[in-house]
Design a protein around this motif. Structure first.
Motif, PDB file in Angstrom:
ATOM      1  N   MET A   1       0.800  -1.100   0.156  1.00 16.78           N
ATOM      2  CA  MET A   1       0.105   0.004  -0.045  1.00 16.78           C
ATOM      3  C   MET A   1       0.861   1.156  -0.068  1.00 16.78           C
ATOM      4  N   GLU A   2       0.443   2.310  -0.643  1.00 17.73           N
ATOM      5  CA  GLU A   2       1.189   3.607  -0.637  1.00 17.73           C
ATOM      6  C   GLU A   2       1.103   4.290   0.718  1.00 17.73           C
ATOM      7  N   ALA A   3       1.975   5.264   0.797  1.00 12.76           N
ATOM      8  CA  ALA A   3       2.348   5.760   1.934  1.00 12.76           C
ATOM      9  C   ALA A   3       0.974   6.583   2.203  1.00 12.76           C
ATOM     10  N   THR A   4       0.638   6.940   3.541  1.00 12.08           N
ATOM     11  CA  THR A   4      -0.489   7.700   3.987  1.00 12.08           C
ATOM     12  C   THR A   4      -0.360   9.053   3.734  1.00 12.08           C
ATOM     13  N   ARG A   5      -1.567   9.652   3.081  1.00 14.86           N
ATOM     14  CA  ARG A   5      -1.647  11.059   2.945  1.00 14.86           C
ATOM     15  C   ARG A   5      -2.172  11.804   3.966  1.00 14.86           C
ATOM     16  N   ARG A   6      -1.886  13.041   4.035  1.00 15.07           N
ATOM     17  CA  ARG A   6      -2.653  13.764   5.029  1.00 15.07           C
ATOM     18  C   ARG A   6      -3.056  15.104   4.579  1.00 15.07           C
ATOM     19  N   HIS A   7      -4.411  15.457   4.892  1.00 22.63           N
ATOM     20  CA  HIS A   7      -5.085  16.694   4.532  1.00 22.63           C
ATOM     21  C   HIS A   7      -5.711  17.230   5.647  1.00 22.63           C
ATOM     22  N   ASP A   8      -5.571  18.747   6.039  1.00 20.53           N
ATOM     23  CA  ASP A   8      -6.150  19.362   6.854  1.00 20.53           C
ATOM     24  C   ASP A   8      -7.627  19.459   6.665  1.00 20.53           C
ATOM     25  N   VAL A   9      -8.493  19.499   7.648  1.00 16.17           N
ATOM     26  CA  VAL A   9      -9.899  19.349   7.600  1.00 16.17           C
ATOM     27  C   VAL A   9     -10.584  20.522   6.709  1.00 16.17           C
ATOM     28  N   ASP A  10      -9.725  21.865   6.622  1.00 17.39           N
ATOM     29  CA  ASP A  10     -10.194  22.899   5.821  1.00 17.39           C
ATOM     30  C   ASP A  10     -10.086  22.770   4.491  1.00 17.39           C
ATOM     31  N   GLU A  11      -9.114  21.883   4.052  1.00 19.09           N
ATOM     32  CA  GLU A  11      -8.848  21.371   2.588  1.00 19.09           C
ATOM     33  C   GLU A  11      -9.355  20.337   2.136  1.00 19.09           C
ATOM     34  N   ALA A  12      -9.854  19.365   3.160  1.00 19.65           N
ATOM     35  CA  ALA A  12     -10.401  18.103   2.756  1.00 19.65           C
ATOM     36  C   ALA A  12     -11.849  18.259   2.281  1.00 19.65           C
ATOM     37  N   GLY A  13     -12.698  19.057   2.515  1.00 23.55           N
ATOM     38  CA  GLY A  13     -13.888  19.528   2.054  1.00 23.55           C
ATOM     39  C   GLY A  13     -13.787  19.720   0.612  1.00 23.55           C
ATOM     40  N   PRO A  14     -13.125  20.755   0.170  1.00 20.88           N
ATOM     41  CA  PRO A  14     -13.128  21.052  -1.242  1.00 20.88           C
ATOM     42  C   PRO A  14     -12.598  19.697  -2.137  1.00 20.88           C
ATOM     43  N   LYS A  15     -11.901  19.186  -1.301  1.00 18.72           N
ATOM     44  CA  LYS A  15     -11.110  17.936  -2.259  1.00 18.72           C
ATOM     45  C   LYS A  15     -11.591  16.569  -1.871  1.00 18.72           C
ATOM     46  N   LEU A  16     -12.810  16.610  -1.535  1.00 20.12           N
ATOM     47  CA  LEU A  16     -13.321  15.232  -1.369  1.00 20.12           C
ATOM     48  C   LEU A  16     -13.309  14.312  -2.358  1.00 20.12           C
ATOM     49  N   SER A  17     -13.759  14.667  -3.538  1.00 17.51           N
ATOM     50  CA  SER A  17     -13.622  13.647  -4.556  1.00 17.51           C
ATOM     51  C   SER A  17     -12.316  13.322  -4.914  1.00 17.51           C
ATOM     52  N   GLU A  18     -11.084  14.052  -4.626  1.00 13.70           N
ATOM     53  CA  GLU A  18      -9.861  13.780  -5.014  1.00 13.70           C
ATOM     54  C   GLU A  18      -9.433  12.717  -3.797  1.00 13.70           C
ATOM     55  N   ILE A  19      -9.903  13.054  -2.644  1.00 14.11           N
ATOM     56  CA  ILE A  19      -9.567  12.071  -1.506  1.00 14.11           C
ATOM     57  C   ILE A  19     -10.132  10.829  -1.762  1.00 14.11           C
ATOM     58  N   LEU A  20     -11.295  10.724  -1.985  1.00 13.54           N
ATOM     59  CA  LEU A  20     -12.203   9.486  -2.202  1.00 13.54           C
ATOM     60  C   LEU A  20     -11.355   8.691  -3.535  1.00 13.54           C
ATOM     61  N   GLU A  21     -10.871   9.374  -4.391  1.00 12.47           N
ATOM     62  CA  GLU A  21     -10.158   8.776  -5.484  1.00 12.47           C
ATOM     63  C   GLU A  21      -9.004   8.061  -4.853  1.00 12.47           C
TER      64      GLU A  21
END
Length: 54
Positions: A1-21
């Motif tokens: 499995m690839e390395a774990t990625r981190r996203h701040d809660v403030d950027e996670a909302g607008p990037k939800l589709s990218e995170i789910l991909e």
């Protein structure tokens, strides 16, 4: 499995589709708030946890 990625809660909302991909591709994503982990988004294993929906 690839390395774990981190996203701040403030950027996670607008990037939800990218995170789910990323998660669908096998990555794990940690959501942080003020640098502290608050949630982990991982690929679905086929078994739901927690309360039943219905």
């Amino acid at each position: 499995m690839e390395a774990t990625r981190r996203h701040d809660v403030d950027e996670a909302g607008p990037k939800l589709s990218e995170i789910l991909e990323l998660v669908a591709a096998g990555h794990e994503v940690i959501i942080t708030e003020s640098g502290e982990p608050v949630a982990e988004v991982v690929p679905f294993s086929g078994e739901a946890q927690g309360a039943e929906r219905g």
